[in-house]
Design a protein around this motif. Structure first.
Motif, PDB file in Angstrom:
ATOM      1  N   ASN A   4       5.440  -1.248  -0.200  1.00  0.00           N
ATOM      2  CA  ASN A   4       5.907  -1.965  -1.389  1.00  0.00           C
ATOM      3  C   ASN A   4       7.359  -1.692  -1.743  1.00  0.00           C
ATOM      4  OD1 ASN A   4       3.963  -3.689  -2.322  1.00  0.00           O
ATOM      5  ND2 ASN A   4       2.884  -2.133  -3.522  1.00  0.00           N
TER       6      ASN A   4
ATOM      7  N   SER B 283      -3.861 -12.618  -4.229  1.00  0.00           N
ATOM      8  CA  SER B 283      -4.628 -11.495  -4.767  1.00  0.00           C
ATOM      9  C   SER B 283      -5.139 -10.574  -3.656  1.00  0.00           C
ATOM     10  CB  SER B 283      -5.821 -12.025  -5.570  1.00  0.00           C
ATOM     11  OG  SER B 283      -6.695 -12.708  -4.692  1.00  0.00           O
ATOM     12  N   ASN B 284      -4.559 -10.693  -2.462  1.00  0.00           N
ATOM     13  CA  ASN B 284      -4.987  -9.896  -1.302  1.00  0.00           C
ATOM     14  C   ASN B 284      -6.503  -9.959  -1.121  1.00  0.00           C
ATOM     15  OD1 ASN B 284      -2.319  -9.299  -1.304  1.00  0.00           O
ATOM     16  ND2 ASN B 284      -2.532  -7.094  -1.549  1.00  0.00           N
TER      17      ASN B 284
ATOM     18  N   ARG C 246      -7.220  -7.568  -5.875  1.00  0.00           N
ATOM     19  CA  ARG C 246      -6.335  -7.194  -6.986  1.00  0.00           C
ATOM     20  C   ARG C 246      -6.728  -7.999  -8.214  1.00  0.00           C
ATOM     21  NH1 ARG C 246      -2.677  -3.368  -5.523  1.00  0.00           N
ATOM     22  NH2 ARG C 246      -2.259  -3.411  -3.296  1.00  0.00           N
TER      23      ARG C 246
ATOM     24  N   ASN D  88      -4.043  -9.688 -10.385  1.00  0.00           N
ATOM     25  CA  ASN D  88      -3.438 -10.880  -9.771  1.00  0.00           C
ATOM     26  C   ASN D  88      -4.359 -12.084  -9.927  1.00  0.00           C
ATOM     27  OD1 ASN D  88      -1.891  -8.723  -8.960  1.00  0.00           O
ATOM     28  ND2 ASN D  88      -1.531  -9.508  -6.894  1.00  0.00           N
TER      29      ASN D  88
ATOM     30  N   LYS E 181      -1.469  -5.610   2.794  1.00  0.00           N
ATOM     31  CA  LYS E 181      -1.930  -4.914   1.590  1.00  0.00           C
ATOM     32  C   LYS E 181      -0.829  -4.786   0.519  1.00  0.00           C
ATOM     33  CE  LYS E 181      -1.670   0.021   2.989  1.00  0.00           C
ATOM     34  NZ  LYS E 181      -0.499   0.125   3.763  1.00  0.00           N
ATOM     35  N   SER E 182       0.392  -5.176   0.832  1.00  0.00           N
ATOM     36  CA  SER E 182       1.445  -5.103  -0.192  1.00  0.00           C
ATOM     37  C   SER E 182       1.129  -6.089  -1.312  1.00  0.00           C
ATOM     38  CB  SER E 182       2.796  -5.458   0.402  1.00  0.00           C
ATOM     39  OG  SER E 182       3.207  -4.456   1.286  1.00  0.00           O
ATOM     40  N   ASN E 183       1.570  -5.724  -2.516  1.00  0.00           N
ATOM     41  CA  ASN E 183       1.244  -6.531  -3.690  1.00  0.00           C
ATOM     42  C   ASN E 183       2.355  -7.546  -3.990  1.00  0.00           C
ATOM     43  OD1 ASN E 183       0.495  -7.508  -6.186  1.00  0.00           O
ATOM     44  ND2 ASN E 183      -0.166  -5.506  -6.946  1.00  0.00           N
TER      45      ASN E 183
END
Ligand code: TRP
Length: 454
Positions: free
Chosen positions: A10, A415-416, A420, A423, A242-244
């Motif tokens: 991130n 929202s992965n 999440r 999100n 997996k990064s937001n």
């Protein structure tokens, strides 16, 4: 299939995105655009433009890039196979290269002024440095040499790759950049007479804003966040699954905004302290600041040298981290779609950009008579990109994500895969912004800038 590199996490993604966003747009453009449009009142409108137009486009690009997992063309081709959408990707390969060709000329100026700083040891009077800017940009060899050097530096970083080049470079320069700008702000605020500049910055003058100010704010948000030409898309394609995305967008927007404000507080109070006008426009950084540094260092030439060198080093770093993001868009395209090796792609594109840049540089001197639709070559390219290609690209990206991609896919990416919850909760707002608010906003910028342009 090319083995794709990825940014580490991130924080690194935000540094790379912020590196692209923070550039000449913040240091050189923001202070004078803000000055011309009512100071603090402009900041408010600028913030609204960032939140309602720029951020949604940023997310649209992120969603296409990370979901598509490729360059601008390849990402769109994999998300909308058999359609005409990939052509949009192709368009956005060309626009950042056009921007880079004139950006590299201005980046070169910062190298020149960095080196010139060391000649300030013998300058006794501020008047000796005024007029230098005009003489310099209209000459032939020195600006071309600086432009070439800048282009070579950009190529060197991109050549080293996503992780070893872009990631490593932005990770080291961004913190330095923030330290330098804070140091300059502190210095600038302590100058006698600086308070008038602060007042100018914080006192809102809504009378000066108008529709023109709104258009200027939106245009500035576009340019500053590097939107509409696939730089965000390309960087997002290097993000881990997996990064937001939400955090990346907010983190980038906040750093970019903060830096623009800091640049305003670094430049404007110093301009007032020196008894100059903040309305001196685009020349403010290159013309006014060397003059101020000489005045401030009167009797202590080493102070002038240090101030000027630190300032222009910062401008150079900021410009470099932006320029590499523009070059990477084209390089990613050639590597992934045309299977050309990275090294060759970098050489070929840098060379092309360098050639066009030569024309831009000469348009301040020997080619100043050449006019395209009434503009010099440099101004023509800038207007073509900022007023036309950027909004067009941004519009197409939002329409693609808002109306072409299935809702469930967009939500899944944002929202992965639903992991999440926050999100997922804000997604309906984002969807409205991407489908309606941003596209309508862009159309407004576009038409109002047509009406406004001289
Ligand atoms: N945002 C950068 C700046 O403020 C410039 C930039 C980098 C850019 N990539 C871009 C502008 C893409 C428009 C489009 O200087």
């Amino acid at each position: 299939m090319v083995n794709r590199e990825q940014f580490s996490g991130n924080i690194t993604v935000i540094m790379a995105m912020a590196g692209s966003a923070i550039g000449l747009g913040n240091i050189w453009r923001f202070p004078y655009v803000m000055g011309e449009h009512g100071g603090a009142a402009f900041i408010l409108i600028y913030l609204l433009s960032c939140a309602f137009i720029a951020l949604p486009i940023f997310y649209a690009e992120c969603i296409i890039g990370r979901r598509g997992g490729s360059d601008t063309f390849g990402s769109m081709a994999s998300l909308a196979p058999g359609s005409r959408w990939p052509k949009v990707g192709l368009l956005t390969v060309i626009s950042p290269l056009l921007i880079l060709s004139y950006y590299s000329v201005v980046g070169g100026w910062s190298i020149h002024f960095l080196i010139s700083s060391f000649s300030y040891f013998d300058v006794a009077d501020g008047a000796e440095v005024t007029g230098h800017f005009g003489k310099f940009i209209s000459s032939v060899e020195s600006p071309l040499l600086s432009h070439s050097l800048f282009a070579a530096l950009v190529a060197a970083v991109v050549l080293a790759g996503v992780k070893k080049g872009i990631e490593k470079f932005t990770k080291t320069t961004m913190p330095v950049l923030f330290v330098l700008i804070v140091a300059i702000v502190v210095f600038s605020l302590t100058l006698p007479g600086a308070s008038k500049g602060v007042e100018y910055l914080v006192k809102p003058d809504f009378g000066k804003v108008g529709m023109k100010g709104v258009a200027a704010a939106m245009g500035q948000a576009f340019f500053s966040m590097s939107l509409g030409v696939g730089t965000v898309l390309t960087y997002a394609s290097y993000m881990k699954k997996k990064s937001n995305l939400l955090v990346t967008g907010v983190g980038t927007a906040i750093s970019d905004f903060l830096f623009a404000i800091l640049a305003g507080f670094a430049v404007i109070p110093a301009v007032f302290a020196a008894g100059l006008s903040p309305e001196s426009g685009p020349g403010i950084v290159f013309e006014t600041l060397p003059y101020i540094f000489v005045k401030m260092g009167a009797g202590m030439p080493w102070l002038t040298v240090v101030l000027s060198a630190v300032f222009f080093l910062m401008v150079l770093f900021a410009a470099l981290t932006s320029a590499i993001s523009m070059l990477e868009v084209g390089v990613a395209y050639l590597v992934e779609e045309k299977h050309i090796r990275r090294k060759r792609s970098v050489f070929f594109l840098t060379f092309s950009v360098w050639l066009v840049g030569i024309l831009c540089s000469l348009s301040f001197g020997p080619l100043s008579g050449v006019s395209l639709l009434g503009f010099s070559i440099f101004d023509f390219l800038d207007k073509l990109c900022s007023n036309f290609l950027l909004p067009l690209g941004g519009l197409l990206f939002t329409l693609f994500v808002g109306w072409r991609m299935p809702r469930a896919v967009v939500l899944d990416e944002f929202s992965n895969g639903g992991t999440r919850p926050f999100n997922v909760r804000v997604y309906p707002i984002l969807r409205t912004l991407i489908r309606y608010v941003a596209p309508i906003g862009i159309v407004i910028i576009f038409f109002s800038s047509l009406l406004i342009s001289e």
